[in-house]
Write a protein that holds these residues in place. Structure first.
Motif, short mmCIF file in Angstrom:
data_model
loop_
_atom_site.label_atom_id
_atom_site.label_comp_id
_atom_site.label_asym_id
_atom_site.label_seq_id
_atom_site.Cartn_x
_atom_site.Cartn_y
_atom_site.Cartn_z
N THR A 1 35.32 45.98 44.50
CA THR A 1 34.27 45.37 43.95
C THR A 1 34.36 43.79 44.40
OG1 THR A 1 33.95 46.88 42.16
CG2 THR A 1 32.89 44.78 41.92
N LEU A 2 33.34 43.15 44.84
CA LEU A 2 33.32 41.69 44.76
C LEU A 2 32.59 41.13 43.79
CD1 LEU A 2 33.42 39.10 46.43
CD2 LEU A 2 31.18 39.59 47.45
N TRP A 3 33.18 40.39 42.89
CA TRP A 3 33.07 40.03 41.53
C TRP A 3 32.22 38.46 41.79
CZ3 TRP A 3 31.64 42.89 37.79
CH2 TRP A 3 32.48 44.05 37.50
N CYS A 4 31.04 37.92 41.36
CA CYS A 4 30.77 36.80 41.68
C CYS A 4 30.19 36.04 40.24
CB CYS A 4 29.45 36.90 42.59
SG CYS A 4 29.60 37.72 44.11
N ASP B 1 28.88 32.17 39.24
CA ASP B 1 28.34 30.80 39.60
C ASP B 1 29.01 30.84 41.33
OD1 ASP B 1 27.49 30.24 37.38
OD2 ASP B 1 29.21 29.50 36.39
N ARG B 2 29.98 30.04 41.51
CA ARG B 2 30.55 29.68 42.72
C ARG B 2 31.84 30.38 43.06
NH1 ARG B 2 27.55 25.65 45.42
NH2 ARG B 2 26.29 24.62 44.31
N ASP B 3 32.35 31.13 42.06
CA ASP B 3 33.48 31.88 42.16
C ASP B 3 33.35 33.03 42.90
OD1 ASP B 3 35.13 29.45 41.32
OD2 ASP B 3 34.52 30.21 39.22
N ARG B 4 34.13 33.62 43.50
CA ARG B 4 34.12 35.04 44.12
C ARG B 4 35.51 35.60 44.21
NH1 ARG B 4 31.14 31.71 47.16
NH2 ARG B 4 32.82 31.80 48.54
N GLN B 5 35.62 36.93 43.80
CA GLN B 5 36.90 37.55 43.91
C GLN B 5 36.68 38.97 44.37
OE1 GLN B 5 39.35 37.91 40.29
NE2 GLN B 5 41.03 36.67 41.46
N TYR B 6 37.35 39.55 45.09
CA TYR B 6 37.38 40.85 45.63
C TYR B 6 38.57 41.54 44.68
CZ TYR B 6 34.68 40.27 49.69
OH TYR B 6 33.82 39.88 50.60
N VAL B 7 38.12 42.62 43.94
CA VAL B 7 39.18 43.46 42.94
C VAL B 7 39.28 44.88 43.53
CG1 VAL B 7 39.43 43.86 40.57
CG2 VAL B 7 38.80 41.59 41.17
N MET B 8 40.37 45.57 43.42
CA MET B 8 40.53 46.66 43.42
C MET B 8 40.85 47.38 42.34
SD MET B 8 43.26 48.86 46.03
CE MET B 8 44.46 48.21 45.29
N THR B 9 40.04 48.40 41.83
CA THR B 9 40.26 49.19 40.64
C THR B 9 41.07 50.17 40.72
OG1 THR B 9 38.28 48.34 39.65
CG2 THR B 9 39.14 50.17 38.58
N GLN B 10 42.40 50.23 40.14
CA GLN B 10 43.40 51.27 40.50
C GLN B 10 43.56 52.16 39.05
OE1 GLN B 10 46.51 48.66 41.09
NE2 GLN B 10 46.83 49.52 43.25
N PRO B 11 43.05 53.35 39.06
CA PRO B 11 43.00 53.93 37.91
C PRO B 11 44.13 54.50 37.36
CG PRO B 11 42.32 55.53 39.71
CD PRO B 11 42.53 54.28 40.39
N THR B 12 44.44 54.77 36.09
CA THR B 12 45.75 55.26 35.40
C THR B 12 45.61 56.85 35.77
OG1 THR B 12 44.69 55.64 33.32
CG2 THR B 12 45.79 53.31 33.93
N ASP B 13 46.72 57.54 35.65
CA ASP B 13 46.85 58.72 35.50
C ASP B 13 45.81 59.58 34.57
OD1 ASP B 13 48.86 58.74 37.45
OD2 ASP B 13 50.20 59.33 36.03
#
Length: 266
Positions: free
Chosen positions: A236-239, A241-253
């Motif tokens: 997911t690309l989270w935005c 204001d002017r900040d942007r960050q790509y995040v990978m969601t890793q599920p638990t068992d």
């Protein structure tokens, strides 16, 4: 001649009063007798610790982000989303149901109550059952039927709106200690309005045309516009204001057992 100050004990007999603070009590002092009688406890005795002025700069209290861990960033560090806020907080997620459900689970795990407004309650039934039939922090309501949640600092609330491509205006809006997460499967005609009022926008894999339109709405760099149609499941690309960050969601068992592996489509 100076009179010696006296105090009156429980029996009324005058006795010498204890000395000034910090003076050790003698074996005959009232303080010592009260301790022996059970009035108060003798605490631990520790030597005082002191530092020089030059050493003060070395003192530090590590403080990290407080909120829901939504995954890891490009450097593998935990990415944390602070949903419980004293001010209104609106989040729009253009993505899959799987990610919204993981966020709801993790928000409930932090102590927040989660109210889900949805037109597909069967998609949330397994989560409700796993969490005790709605008695342990998650409840599902029909579209337009979410009652007032009574959010407070002690009982924060996350309202998840899973109402399809054209969600109606919600009866329960964001407010102090009550965040609202609106899930859109794609970039719909109502998206511009929702994006304008959102404090945070999450975008998963979308088509090139949608990416170009969203790039104009959010003023995304060309690199992000080109990357959005190629994102893998769970990214997911989270935005904000002017900040942007790509995040990978890793599920638990446990999350995999309940929701399956990450996926963009439902």
């Amino acid at each position: 001649m100076t009179a010696t100050p006296t105090t009156t004990t429980r029996t009324g007999a005058p006795e010498p009063s204890p000395g000034p603070p910090g003076t050790p009590a003698t074996s005959d002092s009232p303080g010592r007798r009260l301790l022996r009688a059970g009035f108060g406890l003798v605490g631990p005795r520790h030597a005082r610790h002191s530092v020089s002025v030059e050493q003060l700069g070395a003192l530090a209290l590590p403080i990290g982000d407080d909120g829901v861990v939504i995954g890891v960033d490009a450097e593998g560090r935990p990415a944390v989303l602070g949903l419980n806020r004293p001010t209104p907080y609106d989040v729009v997620l253009i993505g899959g149901l799987w990610t919204a459900q993981v966020l709801a689970l993790r928000a409930a795990a932090t102590g927040a109550r989660v109210a889900v407004e949805t037109g597909r309650p069967q998609a949330w039934a397994q989560m409700v059952h796993a969490m005790g039939g709605g008695q342990n922090g998650l409840a599902v309501y029909e579209v337009g039927r979410v009652p007032p949640q009574g959010a407070s600092a002690g009982t924060p609330v996350l309202v998840v709106r899973d109402c399809g491509m054209r969600p109606p205006r919600g009866r329960v809006a964001s407010g102090p200690w009550q965040a609202v997460l609106t899930l859109l499967p794609y970039l719909s005609p109502v998206a511009p309005r929702l994006l304008r009022q959102a404090r945070l926008v999450g975008v998963q894999r979308i088509s090139p045309d949608e990416s170009a339109e969203l790039g104009r709405a959010l003023a995304l760099p060309r690199a992000d516009v080109d990357a959005l149609p190629t994102l893998a499941d769970g990214f997911t690309l989270w935005c904000a204001d002017r900040d942007r960050q790509y995040v990978m969601t890793q599920p638990t068992d446990a999350e995999i057992g309940l929701l399956g592996t990450p996926r963009r489509m439902d």
